[in-house]
Scaffold this active site. Structure first.
Site, PDB file in Angstrom:
ATOM      1  N   ASN A   1       0.872  -1.173   0.000  1.00 52.48           N
ATOM      2  CA  ASN A   1       0.000   0.000   0.000  1.00 52.48           C
ATOM      3  C   ASN A   1       0.911   1.225   0.000  1.00 52.48           C
ATOM      4  OD1 ASN A   1      -1.789   2.056   0.520  1.00 52.48           O
ATOM      5  ND2 ASN A   1      -2.341   1.384   2.578  1.00 52.48           N
TER       6      ASN A   1
ATOM      7  N   GLU B   1      -5.432  -4.807  10.663  1.00 51.84           N
ATOM      8  CA  GLU B   1      -4.419  -3.763  10.846  1.00 51.84           C
ATOM      9  C   GLU B   1      -4.700  -2.994  12.131  1.00 51.84           C
ATOM     10  OE1 GLU B   1      -2.461  -2.644   6.874  1.00 51.84           O
ATOM     11  OE2 GLU B   1      -4.211  -1.375   7.105  1.00 51.84           O
TER      12      GLU B   1
ATOM     13  N   HIS C   1      -9.571   1.225   4.783  1.00 51.07           N
ATOM     14  CA  HIS C   1      -8.297   1.438   5.483  1.00 51.07           C
ATOM     15  C   HIS C   1      -8.523   2.395   6.661  1.00 51.07           C
ATOM     16  CE1 HIS C   1      -4.223   2.746   6.366  1.00 51.07           C
ATOM     17  NE2 HIS C   1      -3.838   1.616   5.812  1.00 51.07           N
TER      18      HIS C   1
ATOM     19  N   GLY D   1       2.314   2.493  10.649  1.00 53.36           N
ATOM     20  CA  GLY D   1       3.249   3.603  10.455  1.00 53.36           C
ATOM     21  C   GLY D   1       3.950   4.046  11.728  1.00 53.36           C
TER      22      GLY D   1
ATOM     23  N   SER E   1       3.368  -1.895  10.354  1.00 50.87           N
ATOM     24  CA  SER E   1       4.818  -1.934  10.612  1.00 50.87           C
ATOM     25  C   SER E   1       5.450  -3.286  10.333  1.00 50.87           C
ATOM     26  CB  SER E   1       5.127  -1.470  12.047  1.00 50.87           C
ATOM     27  OG  SER E   1       4.696  -0.135  12.229  1.00 50.87           O
TER      28      SER E   1
ATOM     29  N   LYS F   1       0.178   4.263  -0.364  1.00 54.89           N
ATOM     30  CA  LYS F   1      -0.468   5.465   0.175  1.00 54.89           C
ATOM     31  C   LYS F   1      -0.194   6.655  -0.765  1.00 54.89           C
ATOM     32  CE  LYS F   1      -0.219   3.350   4.658  1.00 54.89           C
ATOM     33  NZ  LYS F   1      -0.179   3.469   6.095  1.00 54.89           N
TER      34      LYS F   1
ATOM     35  N   GLU G   1      -6.915   4.832   7.699  1.00 55.08           N
ATOM     36  CA  GLU G   1      -6.712   6.256   7.378  1.00 55.08           C
ATOM     37  C   GLU G   1      -7.954   6.832   6.709  1.00 55.08           C
ATOM     38  OE1 GLU G   1      -2.974   5.717   5.358  1.00 55.08           O
ATOM     39  OE2 GLU G   1      -2.088   5.173   7.286  1.00 55.08           O
TER      40      GLU G   1
HETATM   41  P1  PGA Z   1       2.753   0.412   7.591  1.00 58.47           P
HETATM   42  O1  PGA Z   1       1.298   0.607   6.936  1.00 58.47           O
HETATM   43  O2  PGA Z   1       3.306  -0.877   7.064  1.00 58.47           O
HETATM   44  O3  PGA Z   1       3.534   1.603   7.142  1.00 58.47           O
HETATM   45  O4  PGA Z   1       2.560   0.363   9.085  1.00 58.47           O
HETATM   46  C1  PGA Z   1       0.443  -0.480   6.750  1.00 58.47           C
HETATM   47  C2  PGA Z   1      -0.867  -0.010   6.171  1.00 58.47           C
HETATM   48  O5  PGA Z   1      -1.326   1.083   6.518  1.00 58.47           O
HETATM   49  O6  PGA Z   1      -1.473  -0.703   5.333  1.00 58.47           O
END
Ligand code: PGA
Length: 248
Positions: free
Chosen positions: A9, A165, A93, A171, A210, A11, A95
């Site tokens: 992803n 997640e 997601h 992140g 992460s 983003k 976000e």
């Molecule tokens: P990350 O993001 O691996 O940077 O923690 C995962 C995601 O948001 O799908």
């Protein structure tokens, strides 16, 4: 047997130049034991789709509109994603939920539109740190999942993917322990089993938050973890491929 899926992803990251470099790096990979998918920003989908032509790496979008077509400024339809070559779309997601106010209902509608448009949704579920500390992780994830199953029907999950997640791990560099992740993955599979045993046995449940080359093998070794949804580490081809290699 479920084939592991490693999805990147990206983003809102990248430029024409970095996208070129990243795809060149990923395409150069030897065969890995997992299915690989990249989810670039919408504006790069056609370009990346073209670059991936003839490769085993699949294309996914980061969201999909809950309507077929019409006056929905800023949205992209499932049919458009298909034309760009997408096989998958991330839906719900955290976000999107927290920064753009997407509700369980809207997420369910997006999921339905993906399925009817021939796109496999990657449905994201997960609790906040506060919810984990309150001990309500399983209730939160169950409510997010039920909203989609109730709206779309369990049949809609036949080709779908789920990504667990934990919001506190996205992140942040704080990864769920393999035991914490496995417990929630098993709970999600059990919830699906209550609706349809065949769907529950076949569906891939990815871990996201992460995940990196250092922690991937331990997470991916868990019985109910069938791959990863990778944010930060998917922006570097060697890291993304190292995670994919950890599947074996
Ligand atoms: P990350 O993001 O691996 O940077 O923690 C995962 C995601 O948001 O799908």
């Amino acid at each position: 047997m479920r084939t592991s899926l490693i999805a990147g992803n990206w983003k809102m990251n990248g430029s024409l130049q970095s996208v070129n470099e990243l795809i060149e790096g990923i395409r150069a990979a030897d065969a890995v034991g997992a299915e690989l998918v990249v989810c670039p920003p919408a504006v790069f989908l056609f370009k990346v789709g073209g670059m991936l032509d003839g490769s085993a790496v699949g294309l996914g979008a980061q969201n999909v509109c809950n309507h077929e077509a019409g006056a929905y400024t800023g949205e992209v339809s499932a049919a458009m994603l298909r034309e760009a070559g997408c096989r998958y779309a991330i839906v719900g997601h955290s976000e999107r939920r927290s920064l753009y106010g997407e509700t369980d209902q809207l997420v369910a509608e997006r999921f339905a539109m993906a399925v009817s448009g021939g796109i496999r949704p990657i449905l994201c579920l997960g609790e906040t740190l506060e919810q984990r500390e309150q001990g309500v992780t399983e209730q939160v994830v169950a409510a997010q999942l039920d909203a989609v199953v109730d709206h779309c029907g369990i049949e809609a999950f036949a080709e779908a993917v789920i990504a667990y997640e934990p919001v506190w791990a996205i992140g942040t560099g704080k990864v769920a322990t393999p035991e914490q992740a496995q417990a929630v993955h098993a709970c999600i599979r059990a919830l699906l089993e209550g609706r349809d045993a065949q769907v529950a046995a076949g569906i891939r449940i990815l871990y996201g938050g992460s995940m990196n080359p250092g922690n991937a093998a331990e997470l991916l070794a868990q019985a109910d973890i069938d791959g990863g949804l990778i944010g930060g580490a998917s922006l570097k081809a060697p890291d993304f491929l190292a995670i994919a290699q950890a599947v074996d």
